[in-house]
Scaffold this motif. Sequence first.
Motif, PDB file in Angstrom:
ATOM      1  N   UNK A   1       1.559   3.054  -3.455  1.00  0.00           N
ATOM      2  CA  UNK A   1       0.383   3.196  -4.370  1.00  0.00           C
ATOM      3  C   UNK A   1       0.070   4.801  -4.029  1.00  0.00           C
ATOM      4  N   UNK A   2      -0.270   5.353  -5.108  1.00  0.00           N
ATOM      5  CA  UNK A   2      -0.819   6.717  -4.738  1.00  0.00           C
ATOM      6  C   UNK A   2      -2.144   6.755  -3.909  1.00  0.00           C
ATOM      7  N   UNK A   3      -2.136   7.874  -3.208  1.00  0.00           N
ATOM      8  CA  UNK A   3      -3.505   7.971  -2.260  1.00  0.00           C
ATOM      9  C   UNK A   3      -4.545   8.440  -3.288  1.00  0.00           C
ATOM     10  N   UNK A   4      -5.691   7.523  -3.277  1.00  0.00           N
ATOM     11  CA  UNK A   4      -6.819   7.766  -4.199  1.00  0.00           C
ATOM     12  C   UNK A   4      -8.037   7.814  -3.285  1.00  0.00           C
ATOM     13  N   UNK A   5      -8.074   8.473  -2.020  1.00  0.00           N
ATOM     14  CA  UNK A   5      -9.311   8.576  -1.164  1.00  0.00           C
ATOM     15  C   UNK A   5      -9.665   7.406  -0.467  1.00  0.00           C
ATOM     16  N   UNK A   6      -8.492   6.618  -0.115  1.00  0.00           N
ATOM     17  CA  UNK A   6      -8.886   5.365   0.638  1.00  0.00           C
ATOM     18  C   UNK A   6      -8.931   3.961  -0.224  1.00  0.00           C
ATOM     19  N   UNK A   7      -8.601   4.116  -1.618  1.00  0.00           N
ATOM     20  CA  UNK A   7      -8.559   2.676  -2.194  1.00  0.00           C
ATOM     21  C   UNK A   7      -7.311   2.705  -2.837  1.00  0.00           C
ATOM     22  N   UNK A   8      -6.952   1.430  -3.179  1.00  0.00           N
ATOM     23  CA  UNK A   8      -5.591   1.296  -3.908  1.00  0.00           C
ATOM     24  C   UNK A   8      -5.587   1.167  -5.319  1.00  0.00           C
ATOM     25  N   UNK A   9      -5.324   2.017  -6.004  1.00  0.00           N
ATOM     26  CA  UNK A   9      -5.419   2.011  -7.551  1.00  0.00           C
ATOM     27  C   UNK A   9      -4.437   0.975  -8.070  1.00  0.00           C
ATOM     28  N   UNK A  10      -5.054   0.009  -8.594  1.00  0.00           N
ATOM     29  CA  UNK A  10      -4.175  -1.169  -8.943  1.00  0.00           C
ATOM     30  C   UNK A  10      -3.031  -0.725 -10.331  1.00  0.00           C
ATOM     31  N   UNK A  11      -3.076   0.466 -10.845  1.00  0.00           N
ATOM     32  CA  UNK A  11      -2.414   0.760 -12.144  1.00  0.00           C
ATOM     33  C   UNK A  11      -1.657   2.284 -11.742  1.00  0.00           C
TER      34      UNK A  11
ATOM     35  N   UNK B   1       0.745  -1.302   0.046  1.00  0.00           N
ATOM     36  CA  UNK B   1      -0.084  -0.075   0.116  1.00  0.00           C
ATOM     37  C   UNK B   1       1.038   1.389  -0.137  1.00  0.00           C
ATOM     38  N   UNK B   2       2.158   1.277   0.415  1.00  0.00           N
ATOM     39  CA  UNK B   2       2.956   2.453   0.684  1.00  0.00           C
ATOM     40  C   UNK B   2       3.278   2.839  -0.631  1.00  0.00           C
TER      41      UNK B   2
END
Lengths: 120, 617
Positions: A42-52, A39-40
């Motif tokens: 991965x960019x922050x997108x409001x609480x979900x992990x963006x897979x790409x 998770x670290x």
Amino acid sequence: MTPLQQYGLLLGMVVATVGLVATVYLIARSLGKTRGEPGKDVPFTGGTLSPKPAWVRYHIHYYGFALLFLAFDMEMAFMYPWAVVYQELGLTALLDMGVFLAILFLGLLYGWSQGAFKWQ
Amino acid sequence: MTGAREGAANWLRRLAARALARDLTAFVVPGPELARAHGLDLAAAGLRPVATPRHAGVLVLIGELPAGLARAAAVAYAQMGRPRAILALGAPEVGPLPAPDVAAALRQDALAAGVAELRRLVAAGAFSLGTAPFDVAAVRTETRYTCPMHPEIVRDQPGKCPICGMDLVPQQEVGRSPGHDATTVDHGGASEHGSGAATGAYTCPMHPEIVRDAPGSCPICGMDLVPREEEGEAADRGATALQHGLAHGEGRGGTRRTYTCPMHPEVVRAGPGSCPICGMDLLPRAEAAGGPGSAMDGSHAAHRRRDAGRAGAVHGGQGHQGRDGGGDHGGMGHGARDTAQRLRRPDRVEGADGVAAAAGHTVDADHAAHGGREYGGHHTVPRGGTDQNAMPGMAHEGRTAMPGMGGGQEMPGMAHGAHDMGAMDHSMHDMSGGFMSMVAMTRDLPRSRDGLPMEWTEAPFGPLFPGLPGGLDIALTLDGDVVARVARVPGAAGRGLAATWPGPAATLPDRLASLDPLAPFGYRLLAWRALESAAGTAPDERAARARVGALERERAASPLGWLAGVGDLLGYRGLAERAAALQLAVLRAAEPPAAEGLAPAIRRLIGRVERTPLLRR
């Protein structure tokens, strides 16, 4: 200020810059080891992990060829007149071309790291 | 501290820990506005709210979190740098998160005590040896493997593609349960699914939304209704299925009518209306989906139907739809198809058509419909090669739709949509194909409106949004910089308020108050009144006055909270701070004199907002 003094200044700036970067890295190292946790990276997108990765859509890649063109072609265009006046200018001419080539060489190294010299 | 940074304490680290403890940055879940609505002043307690967990040292949880938000909080916590801590305010259950470092009640004094405790903890324990990793299912991405050429091949292990023998490449998926089963918003005819072709046999040539069982005249323009073609009808269902069919991979031929904006082809609706972007009236268009051959007649039917009422210039667009509906994409160039069309339909107004056809191509935002077909096995377009010319129709892209074209021209080339959305997963790995090779990287990618080959990027977003304490989980499909589609991920966020309420009557006020966490008192008062009138009691006069006062304070404080949010959004820190301070002051002004004393400050704020550029009236 003579050209040689200017080069002394340039050398001092390079040493200071490298020293600053090294100090920052040293402080970061001395403040403990970083942990690679999920998770670290991965960019922050409001609480979900963006897979790409988010920057995937930008395909501006001609600069790779521009770097190679500068390193192999433009370099030569400058080196011919340089060779003519080399005797006259002496050490200054050597430093001029050295700095120029060092900058181009960085581009070359980058292209190499991207696989620019792999036979296709 | 569970979120301590790895390393034994030495003088430098102690110094750093003390500095960190003095300046605690807080990422607030669900949001700082909820803290203010509870009357909590984070800044006064010594926490500095920040907008992203990357900058935060403390995760602050406000109140009870629904499951979706607890998971989002866990993701945000995982994305914080160490040392990190959790401060739970009135949150008994924190889901997948580790136990909070400090728990406190939802009161300002408890918050201040909690922050003091947190400072001690950070100063003493920011660094420790043998810290536990935070690795729960909610923040894990699982890697699956897919073939760069055949995205339908997905395996748990690396290996070779059974079709082409290429090495499978990793494709990341987020391992969360309700995850990717998003329902798209523009599922036009979901309800029409499978409803018979028998109903609505007659339609108006000018107003296709008019559908009647019996012949007659159109209620809008008075024209005679004409029979609807059966094939188009049957095909309708095929296309509806296709709109859903991205995942199912079922493809049949046909056309169905959707409505789209002439300026914004990505806007697709099931019924007529106005464009949410520019406000123009949506125009009908047939959405084509073709099995080779069979659908041709159906789309020709659509063409004929419209021939009756439309001006010649419109034909270009419609003709394209017809051709698109023909579905024979196989390798044939667009121009060739134009010619074929001309030969087949000598009655068309060719001059206008040709121009319209050349200029009118737009990217159809609803790629999914086409994509379904591609998966359905009718795909005959050569897609393997690196030659971009393999995509028919690409030369026509890059122009915007002309208003009045009848809307909805579709590019045959764009039919690559779904395949390419699959291809997107592996395009990153294709970069090994050649040094900075645009051809290798953009192979098979859909073309956007400006003609550039673009990635269709799936970007999940939410559920943490400022001003939405219940959360909202949406999935964006980005076409370059443009949001091509928005889908809501159901069930991930939300407080489940619609569930039946089984509790005793005394819990009703709290239950109702949780309906609107940002302004809970109105609902609470409503519940009190309902319970009192049911019980036949009445509050004494003092209590009644106090209630009215509290209600009015909430009414005054709520817009101040939104104003603070606007200030944050604009980066207007002065406005955000003043409005937030006033909101808290209004909420706390229990006695009339205190409230009166706030009037000048509020007037000054109003004057200030009215003098602010872009905010003034």
